[in-house]
Design a protein around this motif. Structure first.
Motif, PDB file in Angstrom:
ATOM      1  N   TYR A 231       0.862  -1.189   0.000  1.00 14.17           N
ATOM      2  CA  TYR A 231       0.000   0.000   0.000  1.00 14.17           C
ATOM      3  C   TYR A 231       0.896   1.236   0.000  1.00 14.17           C
ATOM      4  N   CYS A 232       0.827   2.020  -1.078  1.00 19.21           N
ATOM      5  CA  CYS A 232       1.676   3.200  -1.224  1.00 19.21           C
ATOM      6  C   CYS A 232       0.819   4.447  -1.436  1.00 19.21           C
ATOM      7  N   ASP A 233       1.361   5.610  -1.063  1.00 17.67           N
ATOM      8  CA  ASP A 233       0.637   6.865  -1.239  1.00 17.67           C
ATOM      9  C   ASP A 233       0.179   7.022  -2.679  1.00 17.67           C
ATOM     10  N   TRP A 234      -1.038   7.512  -2.828  1.00 12.26           N
ATOM     11  CA  TRP A 234      -1.658   7.627  -4.152  1.00 12.26           C
ATOM     12  C   TRP A 234      -2.088   9.061  -4.419  1.00 12.26           C
ATOM     13  N   MET A 235      -3.000   9.585  -3.611  1.00 11.96           N
ATOM     14  CA  MET A 235      -3.409  10.972  -3.790  1.00 11.96           C
ATOM     15  C   MET A 235      -3.958  11.526  -2.480  1.00 11.96           C
ATOM     16  N   ARG A 265      -5.710  22.266  -2.218  1.00 11.86           N
ATOM     17  CA  ARG A 265      -4.722  21.666  -3.109  1.00 11.86           C
ATOM     18  C   ARG A 265      -4.975  20.163  -3.252  1.00 11.86           C
ATOM     19  N   TYR A 266      -4.772  19.710  -4.472  1.00 13.72           N
ATOM     20  CA  TYR A 266      -4.916  18.289  -4.797  1.00 13.72           C
ATOM     21  C   TYR A 266      -3.551  17.749  -5.230  1.00 13.72           C
ATOM     22  N   TYR A 267      -3.157  16.600  -4.668  1.00 13.71           N
ATOM     23  CA  TYR A 267      -1.867  15.985  -4.981  1.00 13.71           C
ATOM     24  C   TYR A 267      -2.101  14.587  -5.537  1.00 13.71           C
ATOM     25  N   TYR A 268      -1.391  14.256  -6.604  1.00 12.18           N
ATOM     26  CA  TYR A 268      -1.532  12.940  -7.219  1.00 12.18           C
ATOM     27  C   TYR A 268      -0.148  12.342  -7.444  1.00 12.18           C
ATOM     28  N   GLN A 269       0.039  11.104  -6.947  1.00 10.14           N
ATOM     29  CA  GLN A 269       1.316  10.418  -7.088  1.00 10.14           C
ATOM     30  C   GLN A 269       1.194   9.251  -8.060  1.00 10.14           C
ATOM     31  N   LEU A 270       2.011   9.276  -9.088  1.00 12.13           N
ATOM     32  CA  LEU A 270       2.099   8.144 -10.011  1.00 12.13           C
ATOM     33  C   LEU A 270       2.905   7.038  -9.339  1.00 12.13           C
ATOM     34  N   PHE A 272       5.599   5.516  -9.927  1.00 14.84           N
ATOM     35  CA  PHE A 272       7.050   5.667  -9.869  1.00 14.84           C
ATOM     36  C   PHE A 272       7.489   6.861  -9.013  1.00 14.84           C
ATOM     37  N   MET A 273       6.541   7.597  -8.441  1.00 18.18           N
ATOM     38  CA  MET A 273       6.864   8.758  -7.617  1.00 18.18           C
ATOM     39  C   MET A 273       6.989   8.330  -6.152  1.00 18.18           C
ATOM     40  N   GLN A 274       8.178   8.407  -5.604  1.00 17.81           N
ATOM     41  CA  GLN A 274       8.412   7.989  -4.229  1.00 17.81           C
ATOM     42  C   GLN A 274       8.054   9.079  -3.215  1.00 17.81           C
ATOM     43  N   ASN A 275       8.583  10.248  -3.402  1.00 18.85           N
ATOM     44  CA  ASN A 275       8.350  11.347  -2.464  1.00 18.85           C
ATOM     45  C   ASN A 275       7.843  12.604  -3.166  1.00 18.85           C
ATOM     46  N   THR A 276       7.301  12.452  -4.352  1.00 19.99           N
ATOM     47  CA  THR A 276       6.892  13.588  -5.176  1.00 19.99           C
ATOM     48  C   THR A 276       5.481  13.379  -5.704  1.00 19.99           C
ATOM     49  N   ALA A 277       4.754  14.494  -5.874  1.00 21.87           N
ATOM     50  CA  ALA A 277       3.384  14.412  -6.383  1.00 21.87           C
ATOM     51  C   ALA A 277       3.111  15.582  -7.324  1.00 21.87           C
ATOM     52  N   ILE A 278       2.220  15.372  -8.269  1.00 26.87           N
ATOM     53  CA  ILE A 278       1.723  16.456  -9.107  1.00 26.87           C
ATOM     54  C   ILE A 278       0.712  17.254  -8.283  1.00 26.87           C
ATOM     55  N   SER A 310       6.336  13.620   3.747  1.00 21.60           N
ATOM     56  CA  SER A 310       4.927  13.237   3.922  1.00 21.60           C
ATOM     57  C   SER A 310       4.394  12.426   2.751  1.00 21.60           C
ATOM     58  N   PHE A 311       5.086  12.455   1.600  1.00 24.10           N
ATOM     59  CA  PHE A 311       4.636  11.697   0.432  1.00 24.10           C
ATOM     60  C   PHE A 311       5.331  10.329   0.331  1.00 24.10           C
TER      61      PHE A 311
END
Length: 315
Positions: A231-235, A265-270, A272-278, A310-311
């Motif tokens: 289970y990994c961060d998603w959005m 604000r809305y954050y979305y993690q693909l 392959f994104m470990q600690n970064t989000a759009i 936090s991501f």
């Protein structure tokens, strides 16, 4: 008599062993609770952002909050969590030479501690201290009484106390975490200290604050073991609210246009994104938080990327 002494010795030995085992179980439970709450505190850390904003009175090419979370205390052996945050906000102006005028320097320290032991229904406090300055020493006001936004000095020190309520829900394909926070921000200007001359009565010393954070961790197939799931961060979605509560120029307490700051604000993690989000979002500033430009009030839209500890949560 001899048999009674033996029985007493056996009883004392059994009691000592049972008591030792009880203490060990309690110690392990406390360790696991502290570890779970440390993960919760990490989820609530403010991320850095890199992008641009649109809608303000001054056009920009870049608007970025550079935030490095230096975690000083993060151990299950202690019931608190300490983070240093050297934060710098910059706006690259869309002018000749693309200048960055008077960035906001906001170094601070924040301490988290819990008031319950249920990580699925967490209750905890955060206490923070921050210094806010634009790093220049020119006069705050021009000769005609207007703000010197090019080289005017801006300085304030403030303390923030927040109470947080969290809830975690585990489902088959996602883990849901939500947090509600409320508190206040008090500036040292209330007692006539720690601020640039001329800000009295013009800048908000007392601010009511609130936040709602909603995050989803998605289930993925483990890349090594197909029978294992990660289970990994998603959005996530985050709403921040702030309201100036003390005397502020000639504005009435109900003058929302000059006292309210709000942002979504809305954050979305693909995958392959470990600690970064759009990141995408927008909001309204009744009093611009960008140091000497605090007199500006406007709605804005923002787009870019965000990054931070936090991501990086993995369940």
């Amino acid at each position: 008599m001899y048999k009674k002494l033996i029985a007493l010795a056996v009883f004392c030995g059994c009691f000592t062993i049972a008591n030792s085992q009880t203490n060990e179980v309690a110690k392990t439970q406390k360790y696991l609770i502290n570890k779970a709450f440390n993960d919760i505190y990490t989820q609530n850390l403010k991320p850095a952002t890199f992008g641009n904003e649109y809608g303000g009175p001054t056009r920009t090419l870049l608007a970025s909050d550079l935030i490095a979370n230096f975690v000083i205390v993060n151990t299950p052996k202690l019931p608190f969590y300490v983070v240093a945050t050297p934060e710098i906000s910059i706006r690259l102006l869309s002018e000749q030479g693309s200048p960055v005028k008077t960035p906001s320097y906001m170094p601070g320290l924040i301490v988290y501690f819990s008031v319950n032991t249920d990580a699925y229904k967490s209750r905890f406090f955060s206490i923070a201290y921050n210094h806010h300055s634009n790093g220049v020493e020119g006069p705050t006001f021009n000769a005609n009484g207007t703000l010197n936004i090019d080289s005017g000095k801006f300085t304030t020190n403030f303390y923030t106390l927040m109470f947080h309520m969290g809830k975690r829900t585990d489902k088959d394909k996602v883990i849901i975490n939500s947090y509600l926070s409320a508190g206040t921000e008090l500036h040292a200007g209330l007692v006539g200290k720690g601020h640039a001359a001329g800000l009295d009565g013009r800048y908000g010393w007392v601010r009511l604050k609130g936040r709602w954070l909603y995050s989803l961790a998605k289930k993925y197939n483990n890349s090594i073991n197909p029978d294992k799931k990660d289970y990994c961060d998603w959005m996530r979605l985050q709403f921040d609210l702030q309201y100036i509560a003390d005397k502020y120029d000639s504005y009435a307490f109900g003058d929302v246009k000059k006292r309210l700051n709000a942002g979504l604000r809305y954050y979305y993690q693909l995958p392959f994104m470990q600690n970064t989000a759009i990141m995408a979002g927008g909001g309204y500033r009744g009093q611009d938080e960008y140091n000497i430009r605090y007199q500006d009030s406007y709605a804005y839209f923002t787009f870019g990327i965000a990054a931070g500890l936090s991501f990086g949560a993995r369940r």
